[in-house]
Design a protein around this motif. Structure first.
Motif, PDB file in Angstrom:
ATOM      1  N   GLY A   3      -5.984  16.131  -0.122  1.00  0.00           N
ATOM      2  CA  GLY A   3      -5.197  14.972   0.243  1.00  0.00           C
ATOM      3  C   GLY A   3      -3.983  14.795  -0.638  1.00  0.00           C
ATOM      4  N   TRP A   4      -3.186  13.820  -0.247  1.00  0.00           N
ATOM      5  CA  TRP A   4      -2.024  13.392  -1.020  1.00  0.00           C
ATOM      6  C   TRP A   4      -2.201  11.931  -1.406  1.00  0.00           C
ATOM      7  CZ3 TRP A   4       1.705  16.551  -2.799  1.00  0.00           C
ATOM      8  CH2 TRP A   4       1.834  17.800  -2.193  1.00  0.00           C
ATOM      9  N   TYR A   5      -1.947  11.665  -2.673  1.00  0.00           N
ATOM     10  CA  TYR A   5      -1.930  10.309  -3.199  1.00  0.00           C
ATOM     11  C   TYR A   5      -0.522  10.035  -3.720  1.00  0.00           C
ATOM     12  CZ  TYR A   5      -7.074  10.062  -3.231  1.00  0.00           C
ATOM     13  OH  TYR A   5      -8.401  10.030  -2.871  1.00  0.00           O
ATOM     14  N   ARG A   6      -0.191   8.780  -3.893  1.00  0.00           N
ATOM     15  CA  ARG A   6       1.087   8.443  -4.503  1.00  0.00           C
ATOM     16  C   ARG A   6       0.899   7.276  -5.468  1.00  0.00           C
ATOM     17  NH1 ARG A   6       4.245   6.090   0.830  1.00  0.00           N
ATOM     18  NH2 ARG A   6       3.053   4.129   1.053  1.00  0.00           N
ATOM     19  N   GLN A   7       1.794   7.254  -6.432  1.00  0.00           N
ATOM     20  CA  GLN A   7       1.783   6.169  -7.406  1.00  0.00           C
ATOM     21  C   GLN A   7       3.208   5.664  -7.585  1.00  0.00           C
ATOM     22  OE1 GLN A   7      -0.156   7.050 -11.135  1.00  0.00           O
ATOM     23  NE2 GLN A   7      -0.405   4.879 -11.592  1.00  0.00           N
ATOM     24  N   ALA A   8       3.421   4.442  -7.133  1.00  0.00           N
ATOM     25  CA  ALA A   8       4.718   3.803  -7.307  1.00  0.00           C
ATOM     26  C   ALA A   8       4.778   3.196  -8.710  1.00  0.00           C
ATOM     27  CB  ALA A   8       4.907   2.725  -6.247  1.00  0.00           C
ATOM     28  N   PRO A   9       5.987   2.945  -9.209  1.00  0.00           N
ATOM     29  CA  PRO A   9       6.120   2.349 -10.535  1.00  0.00           C
ATOM     30  C   PRO A   9       5.315   1.058 -10.665  1.00  0.00           C
ATOM     31  CG  PRO A   9       8.242   3.087  -9.749  1.00  0.00           C
ATOM     32  CD  PRO A   9       7.292   3.248  -8.606  1.00  0.00           C
ATOM     33  N   GLU A  10       4.511   0.990 -11.699  1.00  0.00           N
ATOM     34  CA  GLU A  10       3.724  -0.192 -12.041  1.00  0.00           C
ATOM     35  C   GLU A  10       2.687  -0.541 -10.966  1.00  0.00           C
ATOM     36  OE1 GLU A  10       6.274  -3.401 -13.155  1.00  0.00           O
ATOM     37  OE2 GLU A  10       7.254  -2.264 -14.735  1.00  0.00           O
TER      38      GLU A  10
END
Length: 114
Positions: free
Chosen positions: A32-39
């Motif tokens: 899978g793909w995960y993402r992490q936005a700032p804060e």
């Protein structure tokens, strides 16, 4: 296992990017793909099993497509109609299973300008 992600970059609102993540060997479990936005916390974007069954977070349905080439041990994320809120570091992931340990790629930065 090693995961090598690529394809991030800077794109304007409404643009497209294609992420790739190549594993160093055959993977039996969900990728899978995960993402992490700032804060913000890391969140699942999409995942796919070896048979091609997919799952998407509501925010990307209809815009993103995850696919998998088992012969190349590679998972892709085609991202269309990108929005500024898609900005973040995208990580590929191998889901823990009976045969696999959970593993993470190094992350690739996607920036969408408004």
């Amino acid at each position: 296992v090693q995961l090598q992600a690529s394809g991030g970059g800077l794109v304007h609102f409404g643009g497209s990017l294609r992420l790739s993540c190549a594993a160093s060997r055959r993977i039996s479990s969900i990728m899978g793909w995960y993402r992490q936005a700032p804060e913000k916390q890391r969140e699942l974007v999409a995942d796919i099993n070896r048979g091609g069954v997919t799952n998407y977070v509501d925010a990307v349905k209809g815009r993103f497509t995850i696919s998998r080439d088992n012969a190349k041990n590679t998972v892709y994320l085609q991202m269309n109609s990108l929005k500024p809120e898609d900005t973040g570091v995208y990580y590929c992931n191998i889901r823990q299973s009976f045969l696999e340990k959970e593993s993470w790629g190094q992350g690739t930065l996607v920036t969408v300008s408004s």
